[in-house]
Design a protein around this motif. Structure first.
Motif, PDB file in Angstrom:
ATOM      1  N   GLY A  47      -5.471  20.535  13.996  1.00  0.00           N
ATOM      2  CA  GLY A  47      -4.332  20.842  14.467  1.00  0.00           C
ATOM      3  C   GLY A  47      -4.056  21.627  15.675  1.00  0.00           C
ATOM      4  N   ARG A  48      -2.707  21.924  16.182  1.00  0.00           N
ATOM      5  CA  ARG A  48      -2.718  22.867  17.199  1.00  0.00           C
ATOM      6  C   ARG A  48      -3.085  24.153  16.985  1.00  0.00           C
ATOM      7  N   ALA A  49      -3.366  24.644  18.198  1.00  0.00           N
ATOM      8  CA  ALA A  49      -3.819  26.306  17.961  1.00  0.00           C
ATOM      9  C   ALA A  49      -4.708  26.696  16.781  1.00  0.00           C
ATOM     10  N   GLY A  50      -5.691  25.910  16.606  1.00  0.00           N
ATOM     11  CA  GLY A  50      -6.643  26.279  15.305  1.00  0.00           C
ATOM     12  C   GLY A  50      -6.182  25.940  14.152  1.00  0.00           C
ATOM     13  N   ARG A  51      -4.972  25.441  13.821  1.00  0.00           N
ATOM     14  CA  ARG A  51      -4.585  24.950  12.626  1.00  0.00           C
ATOM     15  C   ARG A  51      -5.420  23.589  12.276  1.00  0.00           C
ATOM     16  N   SER A  52      -5.204  23.438  10.842  1.00  0.00           N
ATOM     17  CA  SER A  52      -6.282  22.303  10.422  1.00  0.00           C
ATOM     18  C   SER A  52      -5.326  21.042   9.993  1.00  0.00           C
ATOM     19  N   TRP A  53      -5.951  20.000  10.131  1.00  0.00           N
ATOM     20  CA  TRP A  53      -5.219  18.583   9.542  1.00  0.00           C
ATOM     21  C   TRP A  53      -5.900  18.541   8.227  1.00  0.00           C
ATOM     22  N   GLN A  54      -5.209  18.251   7.289  1.00  0.00           N
ATOM     23  CA  GLN A  54      -5.831  18.008   6.049  1.00  0.00           C
ATOM     24  C   GLN A  54      -5.841  16.567   5.559  1.00  0.00           C
ATOM     25  N   SER A  55      -6.968  16.026   5.066  1.00  0.00           N
ATOM     26  CA  SER A  55      -6.994  14.519   4.619  1.00  0.00           C
ATOM     27  C   SER A  55      -7.809  14.317   3.468  1.00  0.00           C
ATOM     28  N   LEU A 100      11.036  11.689  14.618  1.00  0.00           N
ATOM     29  CA  LEU A 100      10.225  12.680  15.311  1.00  0.00           C
ATOM     30  C   LEU A 100      10.764  14.001  15.320  1.00  0.00           C
ATOM     31  N   LYS A 101       9.730  14.872  15.209  1.00  0.00           N
ATOM     32  CA  LYS A 101      10.070  16.448  15.200  1.00  0.00           C
ATOM     33  C   LYS A 101       9.351  16.983  16.585  1.00  0.00           C
ATOM     34  N   TRP A 102      10.117  17.443  17.406  1.00  0.00           N
ATOM     35  CA  TRP A 102       9.529  18.396  18.557  1.00  0.00           C
ATOM     36  C   TRP A 102       8.512  19.071  18.207  1.00  0.00           C
ATOM     37  N   PRO A 103       7.526  19.069  18.849  1.00  0.00           N
ATOM     38  CA  PRO A 103       6.857  18.537  19.957  1.00  0.00           C
ATOM     39  C   PRO A 103       5.917  17.174  19.545  1.00  0.00           C
ATOM     40  N   ASN A 104       5.193  17.416  18.418  1.00  0.00           N
ATOM     41  CA  ASN A 104       4.220  16.391  17.920  1.00  0.00           C
ATOM     42  C   ASN A 104       4.205  15.780  16.506  1.00  0.00           C
ATOM     43  N   ASP A 105       5.239  16.069  15.797  1.00  0.00           N
ATOM     44  CA  ASP A 105       5.103  15.556  14.612  1.00  0.00           C
ATOM     45  C   ASP A 105       6.195  14.394  13.978  1.00  0.00           C
ATOM     46  N   ARG A 111       9.898  15.207   5.926  1.00  0.00           N
ATOM     47  CA  ARG A 111       8.631  15.871   5.753  1.00  0.00           C
ATOM     48  C   ARG A 111       7.737  15.328   6.658  1.00  0.00           C
ATOM     49  N   LYS A 112       6.585  15.777   6.915  1.00  0.00           N
ATOM     50  CA  LYS A 112       5.625  15.334   7.774  1.00  0.00           C
ATOM     51  C   LYS A 112       4.788  14.197   7.385  1.00  0.00           C
ATOM     52  N   LEU A 113       4.721  13.456   8.045  1.00  0.00           N
ATOM     53  CA  LEU A 113       4.076  12.091   7.566  1.00  0.00           C
ATOM     54  C   LEU A 113       2.864  11.826   8.499  1.00  0.00           C
ATOM     55  N   ILE A 135      -2.308  10.148   9.482  1.00  0.00           N
ATOM     56  CA  ILE A 135      -1.136   9.626   8.772  1.00  0.00           C
ATOM     57  C   ILE A 135      -1.521   9.894   7.463  1.00  0.00           C
ATOM     58  N   ASN A 136      -0.563  10.137   6.700  1.00  0.00           N
ATOM     59  CA  ASN A 136      -0.659  10.363   5.113  1.00  0.00           C
ATOM     60  C   ASN A 136      -0.405   9.090   4.576  1.00  0.00           C
ATOM     61  N   LEU A 137      -1.425   8.345   4.061  1.00  0.00           N
ATOM     62  CA  LEU A 137      -1.046   7.021   3.271  1.00  0.00           C
ATOM     63  C   LEU A 137      -0.693   7.119   1.795  1.00  0.00           C
ATOM     64  N   VAL A 241       4.362  26.805  20.688  1.00  0.00           N
ATOM     65  CA  VAL A 241       5.512  27.308  19.947  1.00  0.00           C
ATOM     66  C   VAL A 241       5.747  26.221  18.758  1.00  0.00           C
ATOM     67  N   SER A 242       6.393  26.639  17.655  1.00  0.00           N
ATOM     68  CA  SER A 242       6.530  25.808  16.458  1.00  0.00           C
ATOM     69  C   SER A 242       8.338  25.781  16.244  1.00  0.00           C
ATOM     70  N   LEU A 243       8.617  24.522  15.765  1.00  0.00           N
ATOM     71  CA  LEU A 243      10.071  24.531  15.541  1.00  0.00           C
ATOM     72  C   LEU A 243      10.363  24.577  13.881  1.00  0.00           C
ATOM     73  N   ARG A 244      11.306  25.353  13.567  1.00  0.00           N
ATOM     74  CA  ARG A 244      11.730  25.527  12.414  1.00  0.00           C
ATOM     75  C   ARG A 244      13.299  25.003  12.336  1.00  0.00           C
ATOM     76  N   ARG A 245      13.871  24.529  11.120  1.00  0.00           N
ATOM     77  CA  ARG A 245      15.297  24.642  10.851  1.00  0.00           C
ATOM     78  C   ARG A 245      15.778  25.732  10.219  1.00  0.00           C
TER      79      ARG A 245
HETATM   80  P1  ATP Z   1       4.282  23.184  13.090  1.00  0.00           P
HETATM   81  O1  ATP Z   1       4.791  22.376  12.215  1.00  0.00           O
HETATM   82  O2  ATP Z   1       4.224  24.645  12.615  1.00  0.00           O
HETATM   83  O3  ATP Z   1       4.879  23.139  14.577  1.00  0.00           O
HETATM   84  P2  ATP Z   1       2.471  22.009  14.332  1.00  0.00           P
HETATM   85  O4  ATP Z   1       3.010  20.944  14.686  1.00  0.00           O
HETATM   86  O5  ATP Z   1       1.696  22.787  15.315  1.00  0.00           O
HETATM   87  O6  ATP Z   1       2.852  23.043  13.363  1.00  0.00           O
HETATM   88  P3  ATP Z   1      -0.169  20.567  13.859  1.00  0.00           P
HETATM   89  O7  ATP Z   1      -1.054  21.410  14.502  1.00  0.00           O
HETATM   90  O8  ATP Z   1       0.305  19.344  14.148  1.00  0.00           O
HETATM   91  O9  ATP Z   1       1.407  21.279  13.316  1.00  0.00           O
HETATM   92  O10 ATP Z   1      -0.762  20.309  12.479  1.00  0.00           O
HETATM   93  C1  ATP Z   1      -1.255  21.285  11.302  1.00  0.00           C
HETATM   94  C2  ATP Z   1      -0.321  21.689  10.315  1.00  0.00           C
HETATM   95  O11 ATP Z   1       0.087  20.486   9.742  1.00  0.00           O
HETATM   96  C3  ATP Z   1      -1.024  22.587   9.499  1.00  0.00           C
HETATM   97  O12 ATP Z   1      -0.811  23.958   9.791  1.00  0.00           O
HETATM   98  C4  ATP Z   1      -0.360  22.216   8.198  1.00  0.00           C
HETATM   99  O13 ATP Z   1       1.183  23.001   8.082  1.00  0.00           O
HETATM  100  C5  ATP Z   1       0.183  20.657   8.254  1.00  0.00           C
HETATM  101  N1  ATP Z   1      -0.597  19.725   7.677  1.00  0.00           N
HETATM  102  C6  ATP Z   1      -1.848  19.735   7.471  1.00  0.00           C
HETATM  103  N2  ATP Z   1      -2.418  18.652   7.237  1.00  0.00           N
HETATM  104  C7  ATP Z   1      -1.279  17.692   6.728  1.00  0.00           C
HETATM  105  C8  ATP Z   1      -1.104  16.639   6.113  1.00  0.00           C
HETATM  106  N3  ATP Z   1      -1.971  15.922   5.817  1.00  0.00           N
HETATM  107  N4  ATP Z   1       0.361  16.319   6.003  1.00  0.00           N
HETATM  108  C9  ATP Z   1       1.428  17.018   6.398  1.00  0.00           C
HETATM  109  N5  ATP Z   1       1.106  18.075   7.039  1.00  0.00           N
HETATM  110  C10 ATP Z   1      -0.204  18.599   7.238  1.00  0.00           C
END
Ligand code: ATP
Length: 246
Positions: A47-55, A100-105, A111-113, A135-137, A241-245
């Motif tokens: 993910g961004r900034a060293g975060r991970s994407w789980q699958s 869409l959630k700014w900037p990249n979700d 919830r994040k699809l 994408i989460n199927l 940056v990250s966006l929260r409600r």
């Molecule tokens: P934020 O939502 O905090 O702005 P981000 O948009 O920068 O984060 P990404 O870097 O795009 O997020 O994605 C990594 C983040 O997404 C993880 O830190 C975790 O919170 C979340 N995530 C990881 N895997 C999944 C997944 N399969 N489905 C939904 N969310 C996930």
């Protein structure tokens, strides 16, 4: 496209890899043309900034598209937003009301699809953008546990994964061609129509610190998020940056 000849995209499918983005980034300088790399299983998604994407195998669609732009890096800042519009449009064509959630979700029911991660590599005559998409199927318990309650999955039978992938590739190729020709401007209105949090109170977090807060308006033609704050209207760059409600 009306703007030039369509590019041929080479399609590669592997059973397992760490990160499709990492693989294409490593190959980018030597690529002859666009490549779509699909992994049936991805073990170290980024993910961004060293975060991970789980699958998880069979529960996730994970792929990256390498695409070259004849542009300078600062002109690519809006690319995640244009890619988001393409993904949402392809999902809508499959009957899924993605937002869409700014900037990249990409969100479904708040919830994040899907996530979009764009990484770049300089070439002699332009820049390779590696557009990574997850994408989460489905969300089997083991996967849901790793992500938490913030994820969404596609409704069952929205589309067969291969049909969805084809729709996504077509939408992306069209959008990237248009973005290469005209930048973000042609996408701004559509992005704002798909904006999940229009008018909602948000906070912009920068390394955990609140940098701005107010009502989210939408994006401008350079992809900045406009927020009506107590100090008036401000424009936020995506950076890290990250966006929260609120
Ligand atoms: P934020 O939502 O905090 O702005 P981000 O948009 O920068 O984060 P990404 O870097 O795009 O997020 O994605 C990594 C983040 O997404 C993880 O830190 C975790 O919170 C979340 N995530 C990881 N895997 C999944 C997944 N399969 N489905 C939904 N969310 C996930």
């Amino acid at each position: 496209s009306a703007t030039g000849p369509a590019r041929q995209v080479a399609i590669e499918i592997v059973d397992e890899t760490g990160s499709t983005n990492a693989d294409l980034l490593a190959r980018a300088p030597g690529l002859a043309g666009p490549v779509l790399l699909v992994a049936r299983s991805q073990t170290a998604g980024r993910g961004r900034a060293g975060r991970s994407w789980q699958s998880a195998p069979d529960a996730s669609l994970t792929f990256s598209l390498a695409w070259k732009f004849d542009r300078a890096l600062p002109q690519l800042v809006g690319l995640p937003l244009a890619a988001g519009v393409a993904i949402a449009d392809a999902l809508h064509a499959c009957g899924v009301d993605a937002r869409l959630k700014w900037p990249n979700d990409v969100l479904l029911d708040e919830r994040k699809l899907a996530g979009i991660l764009i990484e770049t590599a300089a070439a002699r005559d332009g820049i390779w953008a590696i557009i990574g998409i997850g994408i989460n199927l489905a969300l089997p318990p083991a996967l849901a546990e790793r992500i938490g309650a913030t994820a969404a999955a596609l409704p069952q039978l929205a589309a067969a994964p291969d049909d969805l992938l084809a729709a996504l590739l077509n939408a992306l190729a069209r959008a990237l061609t248009e973005f290469g020709d005209a930048g973000l401007a042609p996408f701004t209105q559509r992005w704002n129509a798909l904006h999940a949090w229009a008018g909602q109170q948000v906070r912009v977090l920068d390394h955990g610190q609140v940098r701005q807060q107010g009502a989210a308006v939408g994006i401008d033609d350079s992809g900045r998020l406009l927020i009506d704050s107590a100090d008036g209207r401000v424009a936020v760059l995506s950076g890290d940056v990250s966006l929260r409600r609120t």
